[in-house]
Design a protein around this motif. Sequence first.
Motif, PDB file in Angstrom:
ATOM      1  N   GLY A 198       0.959  -0.994   0.168  1.00 20.63           N
ATOM      2  CA  GLY A 198      -0.073   0.246   0.261  1.00 20.63           C
ATOM      3  C   GLY A 198       1.079   1.549   0.131  1.00 20.63           C
ATOM      4  O   GLY A 198       0.699   2.689  -0.038  1.00 20.63           O
ATOM      5  N   SER A 199       2.349   1.011  -1.009  1.00 22.76           N
ATOM      6  CA  SER A 199       2.783   2.216   0.129  1.00 22.76           C
ATOM      7  C   SER A 199       2.587   3.124  -1.306  1.00 22.76           C
ATOM      8  O   SER A 199       2.748   4.442  -1.513  1.00 22.76           O
ATOM      9  CB  SER A 199       4.453   2.140  -0.416  1.00 22.76           C
ATOM     10  OG  SER A 199       4.650   0.988  -1.314  1.00 22.76           O
ATOM     11  N   ILE A 200       1.988   2.685  -2.832  1.00 23.65           N
ATOM     12  CA  ILE A 200       1.692   4.111  -3.320  1.00 23.65           C
ATOM     13  C   ILE A 200       0.677   4.447  -2.641  1.00 23.65           C
ATOM     14  O   ILE A 200       0.495   5.746  -3.368  1.00 23.65           O
ATOM     15  CB  ILE A 200       1.305   2.873  -4.548  1.00 23.65           C
ATOM     16  CG1 ILE A 200       2.916   2.304  -5.175  1.00 23.65           C
ATOM     17  CG2 ILE A 200       0.964   4.051  -5.408  1.00 23.65           C
ATOM     18  CD1 ILE A 200       1.787   1.092  -6.368  1.00 23.65           C
ATOM     19  N   ASN A 201      -0.260   3.420  -1.889  1.00 25.02           N
ATOM     20  CA  ASN A 201      -1.690   4.751  -1.794  1.00 25.02           C
ATOM     21  C   ASN A 201      -1.099   5.910  -0.496  1.00 25.02           C
ATOM     22  O   ASN A 201      -1.774   7.010  -0.619  1.00 25.02           O
ATOM     23  CB  ASN A 201      -2.740   3.898  -1.004  1.00 25.02           C
ATOM     24  CG  ASN A 201      -3.500   2.817  -2.480  1.00 25.02           C
ATOM     25  OD1 ASN A 201      -3.238   3.434  -3.588  1.00 25.02           O
ATOM     26  ND2 ASN A 201      -3.638   1.624  -1.893  1.00 25.02           N
ATOM     27  N   GLN A 202      -0.373   5.079   0.033  1.00 23.20           N
ATOM     28  CA  GLN A 202       0.523   6.089   1.161  1.00 23.20           C
ATOM     29  C   GLN A 202       1.259   7.542   0.313  1.00 23.20           C
ATOM     30  O   GLN A 202       0.744   8.575   0.485  1.00 23.20           O
ATOM     31  CB  GLN A 202       1.139   5.617   2.066  1.00 23.20           C
ATOM     32  CG  GLN A 202       0.822   4.481   3.027  1.00 23.20           C
ATOM     33  CD  GLN A 202       1.658   3.984   3.584  1.00 23.20           C
ATOM     34  OE1 GLN A 202       2.729   3.740   3.878  1.00 23.20           O
ATOM     35  NE2 GLN A 202       1.336   2.575   4.181  1.00 23.20           N
ATOM     36  N   ALA A 203       1.731   7.293  -0.441  1.00 23.90           N
ATOM     37  CA  ALA A 203       3.035   8.335  -1.391  1.00 23.90           C
ATOM     38  C   ALA A 203       1.587   9.424  -2.266  1.00 23.90           C
ATOM     39  O   ALA A 203       1.900  10.533  -1.552  1.00 23.90           O
ATOM     40  CB  ALA A 203       3.450   7.451  -2.302  1.00 23.90           C
ATOM     41  N   VAL A 204       0.448   8.599  -3.039  1.00 24.97           N
ATOM     42  CA  VAL A 204      -0.515   9.529  -3.187  1.00 24.97           C
ATOM     43  C   VAL A 204      -0.854  10.159  -1.957  1.00 24.97           C
ATOM     44  O   VAL A 204      -1.394  11.833  -2.327  1.00 24.97           O
ATOM     45  CB  VAL A 204      -1.655   8.021  -4.350  1.00 24.97           C
ATOM     46  CG1 VAL A 204      -3.038   9.497  -4.380  1.00 24.97           C
ATOM     47  CG2 VAL A 204      -0.555   7.943  -5.083  1.00 24.97           C
ATOM     48  N   MET A 205      -1.383   9.980  -0.995  1.00 27.98           N
ATOM     49  CA  MET A 205      -2.008  10.957   0.124  1.00 27.98           C
ATOM     50  C   MET A 205      -1.041  11.287   0.372  1.00 27.98           C
ATOM     51  O   MET A 205      -1.537  12.333   0.767  1.00 27.98           O
ATOM     52  CB  MET A 205      -2.505   9.842   0.951  1.00 27.98           C
ATOM     53  CG  MET A 205      -3.575  10.621   2.226  1.00 27.98           C
ATOM     54  SD  MET A 205      -5.313  11.109   1.617  1.00 27.98           S
ATOM     55  CE  MET A 205      -5.619   9.188   0.799  1.00 27.98           C
ATOM     56  N   PHE A 206       0.009  11.277   0.929  1.00 24.88           N
ATOM     57  CA  PHE A 206       1.381  12.194   1.577  1.00 24.88           C
ATOM     58  C   PHE A 206       1.431  13.468   0.154  1.00 24.88           C
ATOM     59  O   PHE A 206       1.189  14.248   0.760  1.00 24.88           O
ATOM     60  CB  PHE A 206       2.263  11.563   0.988  1.00 24.88           C
ATOM     61  CG  PHE A 206       3.970  12.063   1.222  1.00 24.88           C
ATOM     62  CD1 PHE A 206       4.417  12.262   2.825  1.00 24.88           C
ATOM     63  CD2 PHE A 206       4.615  12.626   0.538  1.00 24.88           C
ATOM     64  CE1 PHE A 206       5.329  13.110   3.552  1.00 24.88           C
ATOM     65  CE2 PHE A 206       5.738  12.915   1.094  1.00 24.88           C
ATOM     66  CZ  PHE A 206       6.068  13.435   2.107  1.00 24.88           C
ATOM     67  N   VAL A 207       1.901  12.574  -0.904  1.00 20.73           N
ATOM     68  CA  VAL A 207       2.303  13.869  -1.979  1.00 20.73           C
ATOM     69  C   VAL A 207       0.459  15.150  -1.841  1.00 20.73           C
ATOM     70  O   VAL A 207       0.250  16.334  -1.858  1.00 20.73           O
ATOM     71  CB  VAL A 207       1.792  13.710  -3.609  1.00 20.73           C
ATOM     72  CG1 VAL A 207       1.970  14.800  -4.265  1.00 20.73           C
ATOM     73  CG2 VAL A 207       3.401  13.363  -3.511  1.00 20.73           C
TER      74      VAL A 207
END
Length: 370
Positions: free
Chosen positions: A154-163
């Motif tokens: 889920g790191s991709i989803n985390q990265a999207v939410m982070f950005v």
Amino acid sequence: MPGLKQMPDMKQMRLLGIVAATAIGLYVCYLLALPFLPALTWAVVLAIILYPAHRQVEERLRNQNLAALMSVSIAAVAVGLPLIFVAQQLVREAVNGATYMEEVIRGWNTDAFVSGYPRLSAVAQWVENQLDPAGTVAAFVQWLTAQSTSLLRGSINQAVMFVLTFYLLFYFLRDRESALRGIERLSPLRTAETAYMLSRLAEAVHAILIGTVLVAAVQGTLGGLMFWWLGLPTPVFWGLAMGLLAIVPVLGAFVIWVPAAIYLALEGAWASAAILTVWGGVVVAGIDNLLYPMLVGNRLRLHTVVAFVGAVGGIVLFGASGLVLGPAVIAVTVSLIDILKKRLSDQPEAELTPKRDTKPSRQSGAAPSE
């Protein structure tokens, strides 16, 4: 004439139609914004927290775009990236810690420990047969390993939410003036009443985020240091775990140090178990009782039970962001009740004006409460 009587009815119908369309539009907007609620929440929180420092950057650079970009970049590096790293490392360390506990439990000689106590022997045998502590810990290890894998996936989803969070933060910092004017223009409240409500929101965010995180950090540090001094395994991990659990209502650092004290007692280290119990029950818990009312309760101006319900209910409804949203909603609602009471009692509007250090004017640190 019949036609003259129908005119007011037509105007009322059109007005009702506009109201209904507006309500539907607001509901659809809510549904559209719901997936981005965590990013919106943390962007607003960071905007409120970072505004005093950002204002100084803006005064030096004299360029709103460049100042907002620099503030967001510093916040992303100083706050966001360490949080992501800690979250991922925490699960990995949890697997190591749980694996160690599984080995310790499997190595326990329960019969030798309770051989002189027949009743305890029967109880220990029943616990071992019914609960299977080693098997339970092994299942917990497997679950943590699965969670670690899921976290990496889920790191991709985390990265999207982070950005997205810091993307929104950029505009919240840069366009705070127009945002405040828009809130004042759209608000059905008077100017002083709107300022009072926004000041309560800013107070709630400051109290919850800074106070809660600071108290939890102190508790986690004290707990981790005691684990290290007593020679318990992975003290850094358990200190982080105690700090994170201290943030969550109902839970707390005791979820970690109580089982550790029991483990030390079962191992025969009665002195260490007593030291850890006194340290956790008096020092760590005492820090919570001492600092939390000073940093959170007094500024939030809500009863402990009300703040507790707001935090727990917010987490249930909104997830992690509900830790801020729940008490903030209650604080704003209480401010609206205060405004209504002032209106009904015909008290002067000036009495609602917030204090100088919390007034959300465009010169104060509470401004980015959009």
